[in-house]
Enzyme design. Structure first.
Site, PDB file in Angstrom:
ATOM      1  N   TYR A   7       3.726   5.741  11.490  1.00 47.76           N
ATOM      2  CA  TYR A   7       4.068   4.379  11.924  1.00 47.76           C
ATOM      3  C   TYR A   7       4.940   3.594  10.940  1.00 47.76           C
ATOM      4  O   TYR A   7       5.232   2.439  11.183  1.00 47.76           O
ATOM      5  CB  TYR A   7       2.788   3.581  12.254  1.00 47.76           C
ATOM      6  CG  TYR A   7       1.754   3.555  11.148  1.00 47.76           C
ATOM      7  CD1 TYR A   7       1.871   2.681  10.068  1.00 47.76           C
ATOM      8  CD2 TYR A   7       0.649   4.403  11.183  1.00 47.76           C
ATOM      9  CE1 TYR A   7       0.912   2.644   9.060  1.00 47.76           C
ATOM     10  CE2 TYR A   7      -0.308   4.383  10.177  1.00 47.76           C
ATOM     11  CZ  TYR A   7      -0.171   3.494   9.120  1.00 47.76           C
ATOM     12  OH  TYR A   7      -1.104   3.470   8.126  1.00 47.76           O
ATOM     13  N   HIS A  30      -3.546   4.431   4.746  1.00 53.10           N
ATOM     14  CA  HIS A  30      -4.622   3.427   4.733  1.00 53.10           C
ATOM     15  C   HIS A  30      -5.873   3.991   4.065  1.00 53.10           C
ATOM     16  O   HIS A  30      -6.443   3.406   3.154  1.00 53.10           O
ATOM     17  CB  HIS A  30      -4.929   2.995   6.176  1.00 53.10           C
ATOM     18  CG  HIS A  30      -6.163   2.176   6.308  1.00 53.10           C
ATOM     19  ND1 HIS A  30      -6.254   0.881   5.839  1.00 53.10           N
ATOM     20  CD2 HIS A  30      -7.382   2.475   6.833  1.00 53.10           C
ATOM     21  CE1 HIS A  30      -7.478   0.416   6.085  1.00 53.10           C
ATOM     22  NE2 HIS A  30      -8.186   1.364   6.674  1.00 53.10           N
ATOM     23  N   ARG A  51       0.885  -1.175   0.000  1.00 50.81           N
ATOM     24  CA  ARG A  51       0.000   0.000   0.000  1.00 50.81           C
ATOM     25  C   ARG A  51       0.914   1.213   0.000  1.00 50.81           C
ATOM     26  O   ARG A  51       1.540   1.517   1.006  1.00 50.81           O
ATOM     27  CB  ARG A  51      -0.842  -0.063   1.286  1.00 50.81           C
ATOM     28  CG  ARG A  51      -2.044   0.855   1.328  1.00 50.81           C
ATOM     29  CD  ARG A  51      -2.573   0.941   2.740  1.00 50.81           C
ATOM     30  NE  ARG A  51      -1.781   1.841   3.535  1.00 50.81           N
ATOM     31  CZ  ARG A  51      -1.589   1.740   4.853  1.00 50.81           C
ATOM     32  NH1 ARG A  51      -2.125   0.775   5.548  1.00 50.81           N
ATOM     33  NH2 ARG A  51      -0.835   2.627   5.489  1.00 50.81           N
TER      34      ARG A  51
HETATM   35  C1  LIG Z   1     -15.015  -6.038  11.156  1.00 54.40           C
HETATM   36  C2  LIG Z   1     -14.176  -4.797  11.079  1.00 54.40           C
HETATM   37  N1  LIG Z   1     -13.260  -4.543  12.013  1.00 54.40           N
HETATM   38  C3  LIG Z   1     -12.488  -3.429  11.925  1.00 54.40           C
HETATM   39  C4  LIG Z   1     -12.657  -2.540  10.889  1.00 54.40           C
HETATM   40  C5  LIG Z   1     -11.768  -1.296  10.775  1.00 54.40           C
HETATM   41  N2  LIG Z   1     -10.801  -1.527   9.695  1.00 54.40           N
HETATM   42  C6  LIG Z   1     -11.024  -1.047   8.457  1.00 54.40           C
HETATM   43  S1  LIG Z   1      -9.827  -1.501   7.379  1.00 54.40           S
HETATM   44  C7  LIG Z   1      -8.969  -2.311   8.577  1.00 54.40           C
HETATM   45  C8  LIG Z   1      -7.667  -2.993   8.265  1.00 54.40           C
HETATM   46  C9  LIG Z   1      -7.788  -3.920   7.124  1.00 54.40           C
HETATM   47  O1  LIG Z   1      -6.519  -4.391   6.766  1.00 54.40           O
HETATM   48  P1  LIG Z   1      -6.342  -5.370   5.554  1.00 54.40           P
HETATM   49  O2  LIG Z   1      -7.317  -6.490   5.675  1.00 54.40           O
HETATM   50  O3  LIG Z   1      -4.919  -5.734   5.479  1.00 54.40           O
HETATM   51  O4  LIG Z   1      -6.786  -4.520   4.280  1.00 54.40           O
HETATM   52  P2  LIG Z   1      -6.109  -3.192   3.679  1.00 54.40           P
HETATM   53  O5  LIG Z   1      -6.740  -2.034   4.374  1.00 54.40           O
HETATM   54  O6  LIG Z   1      -4.645  -3.265   3.935  1.00 54.40           O
HETATM   55  O7  LIG Z   1      -6.446  -3.196   2.233  1.00 54.40           O
HETATM   56  C10 LIG Z   1      -9.638  -2.241   9.807  1.00 54.40           C
HETATM   57  C11 LIG Z   1      -9.154  -2.849  11.068  1.00 54.40           C
HETATM   58  C12 LIG Z   1     -13.670  -2.829   9.930  1.00 54.40           C
HETATM   59  N3  LIG Z   1     -13.894  -2.049   8.873  1.00 54.40           N
HETATM   60  N4  LIG Z   1     -14.391  -3.975  10.038  1.00 54.40           N
END
Ligand SMILES: Cc1ncc(C[n+]2csc(CCOP(=O)(O)OP(=O)(O)O)c2C)c(N)n1
Ligand SMILES: [Mg+2]
Length: 347
Positions: free
Chosen positions: A267, A258, A254
């Site tokens: 971070y 985020h 990425r």
């Molecule tokens: C069930 C749930 N828990 C927490 C969140 C908050 N949240 C949004 S994105 C994220 C991290 C996701 O990381 P990843 O699966 O690696 O996907 P990326 O954002 O890197 O594409 C979190 C914790 C959420 N949207 N849904």
């Protein structure tokens, strides 16, 4: 104590094109290759404009695609029209490769429910903000193909972070037991917001998690569009042919925050980002095509002009949509709104 040799496992790794754009076995030829490149470039222009729109307050929070174009376009381009896509929230480039109109994608990020109304025939589900839930939907939809004796497969996208969600693991378990025609595409972009992949799991790879569920896991260079395309195409053919699921781990990065609500500088190091910039998936395919003399500076200029015009037209179409109805946000949660929802809508 003796070891059972049948219980030794391995994970296939796939890279077809190196970082300098050298490849001896490209899985696609001229026209398809150019289209894939065009999707990636258009996705980047779409993305760049989404970030600007957010800063100007013209859309809401936005999750950037930057750096993940090859993982998304390579996998989506390998799908057939009758296959079904179940994205997470960062799959703008995959949507684009499936034919999703860009003005609807902007509408989605503006909080407009009409952005989730996927035009019929595109066989895409809407954005899934809750991490991991879409994989369950993809597996159910794939199990339905088996039950109805239909020949489509499904592709579900999720991130490294989603592999810590029970939903993702439950989806894989069902997929393995029921031999569902589904391809799990995990974009391991090294981060789940501020959580690095190393703290997400103690597994050496995410791909190997598939083994415990009884199917193959492949780890591909996710910035190598040829490798992603080939792995997904093979997995889809296997799925449609009754061979069950596959997990493809795309190693990617990425390259920005985020979402627009985040500041990655707090971070992670600039050095890490600089290292990954050298692996840029778009530069890599362009270098390959230039070396093969199927792409040149003039074509690049025309593509950027054309894609920029299409993105600008999409922004105009999005901003000229009739005003959104706030009550729409209550309409699509359940088939019949619950009493609590009805009360919220009234107040
Ligand atoms: C069930 C749930 N828990 C927490 C969140 C908050 N949240 C949004 S994105 C994220 C991290 C996701 O990381 P990843 O699966 O690696 O996907 P990326 O954002 O890197 O594409 C979190 C914790 C959420 N949207 N849904
Ligand atoms: Mg991630």
């Amino acid at each position: 104590m003796a070891y059972d040799e049948r219980l030794s496992f391995s994970v296939r790794k796939l890279q077809l094109m190196d970082e300098a754009g050298n490849c001896s076995t490209p899985p696609v030829k001229g026209e398809d290759m150019r289209k894939m490149y065009e999707f990636m470039v258009t996705a980047r222009i779409f993305d760049n404009n989404a970030l600007k729109l957010q800063r100007e307050g013209r859309i809401g929070t936005y999750a950037s695609i930057l750096g993940q174009e090859a993982s998304q376009v390579g996998s989506a381009y390998a799908m057939q029209k009758e296959d079904w896509m179940f994205p997470a929230f960062r799959e703008g480039a995959a949507y684009l490769a499936r034919g999703m109109p860009m003005h609807l994608m902007y509408a989605h990020w503006a909080g407009d429910e009409r952005g989730n109304h996927i035009p019929p025939g595109l066989n895409c589900f809407s954005v899934s903000i809750p991490v991991g839930t879409q994989s369950l939907h993809a597996v159910g939809f794939a199990m339905a193909a088996n039950m109805k004796n239909e020949k489509y497969a499904t592709v579900t996208y999720f991130g490294d972070g989603a592999t810590s969600e029970g939903d993702t693991m439950e989806a894989m378990n069902f997929a393995g037991v029921f031999k569902a025609p589904v391809v799990f595409v995990c974009q391991n972009n090294q981060w789940a917001i501020s959580m690095p992949a190393k703290r997400q799991t103690a597994s050496q790879t995410i791909a190997q998690k598939a083994i415990a569920f009884g199917f193959e896991g492949v780890q591909v260079d996710g910035n190598d569009i040829f490798a992603v395309y080939r792995a997904t195409k093979e997995a889809l053919e296997k799925a449609r042919g009754g061979g069950g699921p596959t997990l493809i781990e795309c190693l990617t990065y990425r390259m920005t925050d985020h979402t627009t609500a985040d500041d990655a500088k707090r971070y992670r190091s600039d050095k890490e980002l600089e290292e990954w910039k050298k692996k840029d998936p778009i530069d890599r395919l362009r270098k390959y095509m230039e070396k093969k003399k199927i792409w040149n500076a003039d074509m690049e200029k025309k593509l950027i002009k054309n894609a920029t015009e299409r993105v600008q037209a999409a922004i105009k179409a999005f901003e000229e949509m009739p005003e959104a109805k706030p009550e729409d946000m209550f309409k699509y949660v359940y088939e019949k709104p619950t009493q609590a929802l009805q009360e919220q809508m009234k107040s």
